[in-house]
Enzyme design. Structure first.
Site, PDB file in Angstrom:
ATOM      1  N   GLY A 161       0.827  -1.201   0.000  1.00 47.79           N
ATOM      2  CA  GLY A 161       0.000   0.000   0.000  1.00 47.79           C
ATOM      3  C   GLY A 161       0.857   1.244   0.000  1.00 47.79           C
ATOM      4  O   GLY A 161       0.371   2.374  -0.020  1.00 47.79           O
ATOM      5  N   GLN A 189       1.257   8.446   2.337  1.00 46.06           N
ATOM      6  CA  GLN A 189       1.909   7.595   3.328  1.00 46.06           C
ATOM      7  C   GLN A 189       2.205   8.369   4.605  1.00 46.06           C
ATOM      8  O   GLN A 189       2.053   7.845   5.709  1.00 46.06           O
ATOM      9  CB  GLN A 189       3.204   7.046   2.734  1.00 46.06           C
ATOM     10  CG  GLN A 189       3.394   5.583   3.023  1.00 46.06           C
ATOM     11  CD  GLN A 189       4.752   5.102   2.571  1.00 46.06           C
ATOM     12  OE1 GLN A 189       5.353   5.668   1.675  1.00 46.06           O
ATOM     13  NE2 GLN A 189       5.230   4.055   3.196  1.00 46.06           N
ATOM     14  N   GLU A 227       7.490   5.456   8.023  1.00 44.48           N
ATOM     15  CA  GLU A 227       7.314   5.491   9.475  1.00 44.48           C
ATOM     16  C   GLU A 227       7.594   6.862  10.060  1.00 44.48           C
ATOM     17  O   GLU A 227       7.377   7.086  11.252  1.00 44.48           O
ATOM     18  CB  GLU A 227       8.236   4.447  10.106  1.00 44.48           C
ATOM     19  CG  GLU A 227       7.913   3.060   9.591  1.00 44.48           C
ATOM     20  CD  GLU A 227       8.890   1.997  10.006  1.00 44.48           C
ATOM     21  OE1 GLU A 227       8.461   0.903  10.384  1.00 44.48           O
ATOM     22  OE2 GLU A 227      10.105   2.255   9.942  1.00 44.48           O
TER      23      GLU A 227
END
Ligand code: FES
Ligand code: FES
Lengths: 737, 216
Positions: A474, A630, A697
């Site tokens: 994704g 993201q 992240e």
């Protein structure tokens, strides 16, 4: 190539490069039409059977007896695996192997106790509930906080950061610091809660196994399956072209894959299985809860002289991995005297492992709130405090940063967010019955690189096919890899065929730890460089001078069609990247700043996020659009961590009470108001040939702390136990007049 | 119940009859307890014929009556566009349109829908031309892993219908208003049954906002 030296000018630096452009996700059409196929959805034979896991219903002990007679009689049942009829398997940490049904011991609640296989899903499920297990329960250690006395030092291990670090004399410097902050934060057990359940379909042909499985790191998974099933690696094939989210929960091979493989072998029929949503929470991994003590000592001007971070997390006694929550504390701010320690508590609950930004995600919930507390204590603006503590080199390793623009992110964010309108005194701004406040936090996440390989082939029809055992969970891998290949060979994106998700392709890093794009992208870049050199050779041109555009190669005023150079068989090249000395010579992180505005109901303590902004630098951005998505995704994980998420452990039985999506709350549409993410331009020549850094992240690192700090600014409540729910705010909320 | 190894023995009947037994069950939460006392029948469940109108096509299936509509689509018709995220009505990944209204297909049995018409994600596009919601999801990057996407799009299609019909939501200020304006807050509220763990939320809202303005 290994990353041993900074990267000079390269093909991606062309200002017209398609790399970085907001290309629509190339797999978007497959996804919006429902045509993308996930592990459980592969075309199956009529011979395919369905497996259903029976979980152990105690926290610790052993299976005294297991009665499968009723289940065996149940219609459609073809096999029931228990520890009595499951073959021996290879062992290792959960990174290396995943043996199932090995013996009568129950090490954690939800550990598979049996696997029922039937002709249909309905039959397997019905029969699974007829399996009767009689247990002998023994006392277990379940809750982290009540077992801290058993904490030990995890052994230093290859591939895992050292649990301890120390510079100077922390204890002395902290004791004599004019300003001291000593606070303890806790973060709860968390679950990845990706939308696609763990699923696998196993098919054997002779002694060769094919597993369609939801797995983020296929090459590593292939080895783990081989090791567990004690078979040659080359006889194992993992296929995973689409994965419905992972966030670390699908980094390792899980029980679904091994159970399906063993059952399929015994039956000589394909077996497919998916964990139920409820099972996922126990059968697979979660993020450990943490207890974190932060100590900050400063001079009167707020310059840090002593910085300490002690972290407790838990794991099964057989596992050594711990929550690396103090990693950014080692590098983010100045301070001549430093101390970080990670301690691990052996617990009899399911395996604790990596979840999105392992370490940073929870470490920065503590560190970045402590910085806010320090700013309040010093009467300084939190941004000013961070500027005063900005290092010029890595304060622990004494090496330069590869690139670092934290202050630029803080300042740009402050401008865009309207930080100057923040009232530094808490509880001053009211909007009806809502108290409104703003918070800020730094974002920082380590930037790793892993070995990865790629193969490219240009065919006479003008199609470039790239192959890697890489995954797209994704994150946009298909899209950014297409952009890299298109730019390198001067081809339009629709001439690129990107083949991922199969261990038949060259071994790749996989998706995890923010290393996916950098590692696989650099391997692809390297393969394309080699192909460019071959093409230049075939054209009789100097590869250094050759330019690739519109399907042609040009140099010295000459131009040739690429398709005329590749011959009938096409032309191939391999590429490879490996980490090198730049990871040791430079301190590598991506950076950013989070800003949040929240409102707190002055009577009920209800908390509402109003708006949020993230400003980041992460080297070259490979696709503006997917990168933004993201980053926002990470920030929303931060919203969940700050306000909602937490597994409630039953300390008597060692099970997670709220093990479904109705009770484990993740953010939904209504929780996510105006939110944006912005990347400032940066190139990092030390990180990898793409000059990019990881972004998957970065968005979560520090995000929740910005919300926590905004809550404090709104109402004066400093809650140190996450998630910050209204009951906790209420107890500290100043009483209304 | 505390830390001892005492078993709670309950039959399914006592569970049905006794609130106390139910409370004990909830406390322990061990599946073995609920199902241990009376073995279920070992006779096969007879298949039931059902006619489903799916994306304009009639399908006659002979199904185990326990088959959910979602599993009928995925396992019996190979229409795997509808996703199973939880099988319990908690995530929205399985959302389909039943006679134009959105439902969680995991929460209903296929045999309950004989003769009814169902639209799945596979039936939204007009040949090669994408539905405006599908096109807008691509343009606004309304999906990442894609696993919630079919549900988000079907749910949005149903939601836009509800909104056009004037149905209010929890955040509608004036319930008497004939047709509440579809603000971003309204979209978020009405779409909150569809979880996206990748958190494409702002992009999904942008896509729906754009598609809402497109006549379908
Ligand atoms: S699968 Fe139906 S709501 Fe989750
Ligand atoms: S796109 Fe992954 S869950 Fe929504």
């Amino acid at each position: 190539m290994d990353m041993n030296a900074p990267i000079g000018q390269n093909a991606l630096d062309d200002p017209k490069s398609i790399v970085g452009k907001p290309l629509d996700r190339i797999d978007g059409r497959l996804k919006v039409t429902g045509a993308a196929r996930y592990a459980y959805e592969f075309a199956q034979e009529t011979t395919t059977t369905y497996g259903y896991v029976v979980e152990a219903a105690i926290g610790k002990g052993r299976i005294r007896s297991i009665d499968t007679r009723a289940a065996e009689r149940s219609p459609g049942v073809v096999l029931i695996l228990t520890h009595r009829n499951t073959p021996g398997q290879g062992t290792g940490s959960h990174h290396e192997a995943h043996p199932v049904l090995t013996d009568a011991n129950v090490n954690y609640y939800g550990q598979p106790a049996a696997f029922v296989v039937a002709e249909t899903f309905e039959q397997a499920r019905a029969a699974a509930y007829l399996v009767r297990v009689d247990y002998e329960r023994v006392a277990g250690k379940y809750a982290l906080e009540s077992n801290l006395k058993y904490a030990g030092s995890p052994p230093a291990q290859e591939g895992q950061p050292h649990p301890d670090s120390a510079v100077g004399d922390f204890t002395g410097a902290f004791a004599s610091a004019p300003v001291q902050l000593d606070v303890t934060y806790t973060t709860p057990l968390q679950s990845h809660a990706m939308m696609e359940p763990h699923a696998s379909m196993a098919v054997w042909e002779g002694d060769k196994l094919t597993l369609h499985t939801a797995n983020q790191m296929l090459s590593q998974g292939q080895e783990a399956v081989a090791r567990t099933l004690k078979m040659p690696v080359e006889n194992v094939r993992l296929i995973s072209p689409f994965i419905g989210g992972g966030f670390g929960g699908k980094l390792w091979v899980n029980a679904d894959a091994i159970l399906a493989a063993i059952a399929a072998r015994q039956l000589n029929r394909p077996v497919k299985t998916a964990l139920t949503r409820q099972q996922i929470f126990h059968v697979t991994t979660h993020r450990s809860d943490t207890v974190q003590r932060i100590r900050l000592g400063t001079d009167r001007d707020g310059r840090i002289v002593a910085i300490g971070h002690d972290v407790f997390s838990g794991n099964l006694p057989s596992e050594q991995s711990f929550e690396t929550a103090a990693m950014q504390t080692r590098t983010l701010y100045v301070g001549a005297n430093r101390l970080t320690r990670h301690r691990l508590v052996p617990l009899d609950i399911p395996i604790a492992s990596s979840m999105r930004a392992p370490g940073e995600a929870v470490g920065m919930l503590a560190l970045e709130c402590a910085m806010d507390e320090l700013a309040a204590k010093l009467n300084l603006d939190p941004i000013d405090l961070r500027i005063r503590n900005e290092p010029t080199e890595d304060p622990e390793k004494h090496i330069p940063y590869s690139s670092r623009h934290l202050i630029a992110c803080l300042q740009e964010g402050a401008k865009r967010f309207g930080w100057d309108k923040r009232n530094p005194k808490p509880g001053q701004v009211a909007d009806g019955r809502w108290l409104v406040g703003m918070g800020v936090a730094a974002a920082s996440r380590g930037n790793p690189l892993r070995t990865s390989k790629a193969n490219v082939r240009l065919d006479p029809d003008g199609i470039l096919t790239a192959k890697m055992a890489m995954t797209d969970i994704g994150t946009g891998t298909y899209t950014i890899m297409t952009q890299i290949a298109a730019e390198m060979l001067g081809l339009p994106p629709d001439r690129i065929r990107m083949e991922l998700g199969d261990t038949r392709f060259p071994e790749a890093a996989g998706s995890g730890g923010s290393f996916g794009a950098a590692s696989a992208g650099s391997a692809l870049f390297d393969a394309c460089e080699t192909l460019r050199a071959k093409l230049a050779g075939a054209a009789g041109m100097d590869p250094k001078a050759a330019r690739f555009a519109d399907g042609n190669i040009e140099a010295g005023g000459r131009s040739k069609r690429l398709t005329d150079l590749v011959g009938n068989a096409g032309m191939e090249a391999d590429g490879e990247i490996g980490p090198g000395t730049t990871l040791k010579d430079f301190s590598q992180q991506s950076y950013g700043a989070h800003f949040a505005e929240v409102a707190v109901d002055m009577d009920t303590g209800e908390i509402r996020l109003r708006r949020m902004l993230g400003v980041f630098t992460a080297g070259r951005i490979l696709n503006e659009k997917t990168a933004r998505s993201q980053a926002i995704g990470g920030m929303v994980f931060g919203i969940g961590a700050a306000l909602e998420e937490g597994l409630n452990l039953d300390p008597r039985f060692g099970h997670f009470v709220n093990h479904d999506l109705a009770e484990y709350h993740v953010p939904v549409h209504a929780d996510v108001p105006v939110i944006d993410a912005v990347f400032l331009p940066e190139l990092d020549t030390k990180s990898n040939p793409l000059k990019s850094k990881g972004i998957g992240e970065l968005g979560i690192s520090g995000a929740g702390a910005a919300l926590a700090n905004a809550i404090y600014n709104a109402c004066g409540a400093r809650v140190r136990d996450y998630p910050i729910t209204l009951d906790k705010v209420l107890t500290v909320l100043p009483v209304q007049a | 119940m505390d830390n001892d190894d005492r078993r709670v023995r309950v039959t399914r009947r006592t569970v049905l009859e006794s609130g106390t037994a139910t409370a004990a069950l909830m406390l322990t939460g061990f599946p073995e307890v609920a199902l241990s006392a009376e073995p279920l029948s070992d006779k096969a469940v007879a298949p039931v014929a059902v006619d489903l109108q799916i994306n304009g096509q009639s399908h006659t299936l002979h199904l185990d009556p326990r088959t959910t509509l979602l599993d009928a689509l995925r396992e019996h018709l190979a229409l795997t566009g509808s996703k199973k995220g939880c099988d319990h009505g908690q995530c929205g990944a399985c959302t389909v349109l039943l006679d134009g209204r959105r439902i969680n297909s995991c929460l209903t049995l296929a045999v309950m829908h004989d003769g009814q018409s169902i639209t799945t994600i596979e039936g939204l596009a007009d040949g090669a031309t994408l539905h405006p919601l599908q096109a807008a999801f691509i343009a606004h990057d309304g999906c990442q892993c894609g696993y919630c996407t079919s549900g988000q799009i079907c749910s949005a299609a149903g939601m836009l219908g509800e909104s056009r019909a004037g149905m209010p939501s929890y955040v509608t200020a004036d319930l008497a208003e004939a047709r509440p304006e579809l603000t971003d807050a309204e979209i978020r509220e009405r779409m909150s049954g569809n979880i996206c763990r990748c958190a494409a939320y702002p992009n999904i809202v942008a896509a729906i906002r754009e598609a809402a303005g497109t006549p379908t």
